[in-house]
Enzyme design. Structure first.
Site, mmCIF file in Angstrom:
data_model
loop_
_atom_site.group_PDB
_atom_site.id
_atom_site.type_symbol
_atom_site.label_atom_id
_atom_site.label_comp_id
_atom_site.label_asym_id
_atom_site.label_seq_id
_atom_site.Cartn_x
_atom_site.Cartn_y
_atom_site.Cartn_z
ATOM 1 N N SER A 59 -6.284 0.500 -6.703
ATOM 2 C CA SER A 59 -6.231 -0.324 -5.492
ATOM 3 C C SER A 59 -7.575 -0.625 -4.833
ATOM 4 O O SER A 59 -7.621 -1.391 -3.880
ATOM 5 C CB SER A 59 -5.296 0.309 -4.460
ATOM 6 O OG SER A 59 -3.959 0.077 -4.820
ATOM 7 N N LYS A 117 -9.410 -0.176 5.742
ATOM 8 C CA LYS A 117 -8.044 -0.464 5.276
ATOM 9 C C LYS A 117 -7.045 0.116 6.275
ATOM 10 O O LYS A 117 -7.228 1.242 6.760
ATOM 11 C CB LYS A 117 -7.846 0.156 3.890
ATOM 12 C CG LYS A 117 -6.533 -0.218 3.210
ATOM 13 C CD LYS A 117 -6.458 0.378 1.793
ATOM 14 C CE LYS A 117 -5.206 -0.017 1.053
ATOM 15 N NZ LYS A 117 -5.119 0.583 -0.300
ATOM 16 N N SER A 176 -4.004 -2.746 -3.947
ATOM 17 C CA SER A 176 -3.436 -2.976 -2.641
ATOM 18 C C SER A 176 -4.464 -3.216 -1.539
ATOM 19 O O SER A 176 -4.130 -3.747 -0.492
ATOM 20 C CB SER A 176 -2.586 -1.767 -2.255
ATOM 21 O OG SER A 176 -3.401 -0.609 -2.094
#
Lengths: 477, 96
Positions: free
Chosen positions: A173, A74, A149
């Site tokens: 997330s 990420k 997210s």
């Protein structure tokens, strides 16, 4: 696609080179470019790491348990190669001078980061649509969002570009995008994994964790990620067990608690049917299902948005246009440098959350919101503790509804925030939790969330693997 | 509920954000509905509850008080938008 241990075994034995394994992954990343899962790809870096592994294997060295495993990261976790943008214009040219602790651990274990994945700006969102670089696309259905997210990390695994990826989970997330993309996503106990090198959103909630196609791969990856780090004083000194040690265990004698409050108003009928069918399959395998209570659950979203935004408003004050971020052109004075640089660099959702955080911390509102939310956090944490006196894990849906449709977040943001109801409480209480894909009644992906005791990941993975097997049996039968 | 325009301007100033009139107009509604939702917390009777500031407050070992390896200066400055010799550079603060 092979499991992590199969890949590592073949690479270690020289049956396939790390270079070929990584090159094939890079080819799949290139072929899936249209999904916008990656903000940047690191081909030279990844191939160099792979060739180095091959050289060490050829010279007889023993390499780590993840040798040659391609992994996506990420883009809020720093790698000392390429850029770390956090999905924001304010960091679009930021090149980290150091590796996050988890990256160092992955490299030492032989895993090879191939790219940085797309996310909601500064991890603030649950659809990945607030990214400054465009939203990633859900490979199951382009009309639904991949969740967020960590949407890019979920898409990277769901589309088969990599077998595993890293995300971060502040209020769901990792688990929520895993549910939206039909894969496994796991948030470890607060303190289990070092956050050194994770760009901070809400420091009392943030935790790094794995995405995988199955429970075993997630458990194996956590073996590498977990452990005390002197550079993160919130990381725990608890002994790190082998998280894969209970994977083969039976569900017989295990008790799964079902919170009454999570199966009422606001829960989509199709999601409920899918989750109940998965739990019935666990029961057939010998698990005992008991009803439990989490009376403070209905306050979790409110407490979460107070605490998360308050912490964010402080954490994001570091983006000042002075040291490493976007700077406005020709500011008249220092104050204008700060405010113009920040306003040009941040997107609308980030500005809104900074303002809300500033509001709940400001004089006159502090007691009513911030203090009250911290008290609510203690009550909710006590609810979980009480519930664990009656069960080994707690089960509920990961989300109360099917994945949000593309664009919905901009029409009614409040409705999307409320969908965090089942995930945020876990962060407030600091517990480990995993989302597993379960058979859907309406063709939409559905996630079953299992929540464990603090530092009880081994048992959580064991029960999750049992649920995964019984769900597979359900599909076949 | 709508948040007052002056309140948003005050918050923006505190948060070092420059907000346009169009943004203020939107925020009055969107921040307003959030704040209204957060008022749910006021329903909880929490007078006797201690606020929870950390999930786990067991003490952690401190690092030995010895000099450790530091980020080299050139690397620390590499991302800066403006530098002057070995320092971050900003507009003049005094006497401007």
């Amino acid at each position: 696609m092979s499991t992590l241990s199969e890949i590592a075994r073949k690479v270690q034995k020289g049956e396939i080179s790390a270079e070929k394994t990584v090159q094939e992954s890079l080819d799949r990343v290139a072929a899936a470019q249209g999904l916008n899962a990656y903000i940047s790809v690191l081909p030279e870096y990844a191939l160099e790491k792979a060739r180095d592994l091959d050289r060490r294997i050829a010279s007889g060295e023993t390499v780590g348990p993840l040798a040659g495993v391609p992994i996506a990261i990420k883009d809020n976790i720093v790698v000392a190669a390429g850029k770390t943008t956090c999905g924001s214009h304010i960091l679009e040219n930021f090149e980290s001078p150091y590796d996050a602790t988890v990256i160092g651990r992955l490299l030492a274990a032989g895993a090879v980061p191939v790219g940085k994945t797309n996310l909601d700006e500064f991890a603030m969102g649950s659809t990945s649509e607030t990214s400054a670089f465009g939203a990633p696309v859900n490979p199951i259905d382009a009309g639904i969002t991949p969740g967020g997210s960590s949407g890019g990390s979920a898409v990277a695994v769901a589309s088969g570009t990599v077998p595993v990826s890293l995300g971060s989970d502040t209020g769901g997330s990792i688990r929520q995008p895993a549910a939206c993309c039909g894969i496994v996503g796991m948030k470890p106990t607060y303190g289990r994994v070092s956050r050194y090198g994770l760009v901070a959103y809400a420091s009392s909630l943030d935790q790094i964790g794995p995405f995988a196609r199955n429970v075993a791969d997630a458990a194996l990856l956590l073996n590498t990620l977990a452990g005390f780090d002197a550079r993160d004083n919130t990381s725990s000194t608890q002994v790190i067990p082998d998280f894969t040690s209970a994977l083969g265990g039976s569900l017989k004698g295990k008790t799964i608690g079902i919170p009454k409050e999570a199966f009422g108003e606001g829960l989509d009928a199709g999601v409920e049917a899918s989750v109940r069918a998965a739990l019935a399959a666990c029961e057939r395998e010998g698990a005992k299902i008991v009803e439990i209570h989490l009376p403070a659950l209905k306050f979790a979203v409110a407490a979460y948005y107070v605490i998360a935004t308050a912490e964010a408003s402080a954490n994001l004050s570091r983006y000042d246009g002075v040291r490493y971020t976007h700077r406005t052109s020709n500011p008249k004075n220092l104050m204008e440098l700060y405010s113009k640089s920040r306003s040009e660099g941040f997107g609308a959702e980030v500005k809104k959350r900074i303002l809300l955080g500033t509001y709940v911390l400001s004089s006159g509102f502090y007691d009513a919101y911030y203090m009250q939310a911290q008290k609510a956090r203690r009550v909710l944490t006590a609810d979980f503790e009480k519930a664990f006196a009656q069960c080994d894990v707690i089960a509920m849906p990961t989300m109360p509804a099917p994945p949000p449709k593309v664009g919905d977040i901009f029409k009614d943001p409040m409705a999307i925030y409320l969908q965090d109801i089942y995930t945020v409480g876990v962060n407030l209480a600091g517990l480990p939790a995993i989302s597993l894909p379960v058979a859907s009644t309406e063709g939409m992906p559905v996630g079953l969330q299992l929540i464990g005791r603090a530092f009880g990941e081994t048992e959580l993975f064991g029960i999750a693997a049992g649920a995964e097997r019984s769900a597979a049996g359900m599909g076949a039968g | 509920m709508r948040v007052e325009k002056q309140e948003i301007e005050k918050l923006a100033k505190l948060a070092r954000l420059e907000i346009t009139p169009e943004e203020i107009e939107k925020l009055q509604g969107s921040l307003g509905s959030l704040v209204e939702y957060l008022d749910l917390l006021k329903q909880m009777k929490l007078d006797d509850v201690e606020p929870m500031t950390a999930v786990d407050d067991t003490p952690r070992p401190l690092r030995p008080d010895v000099q450790a390896e530091m980020l080299p200066k050139e690397k620390a400055l590499a991302n800066a938008p403006a530098i002057n010799l070995e320092h971050f550079s900003i507009p003049k603060v005094i006497g401007g």
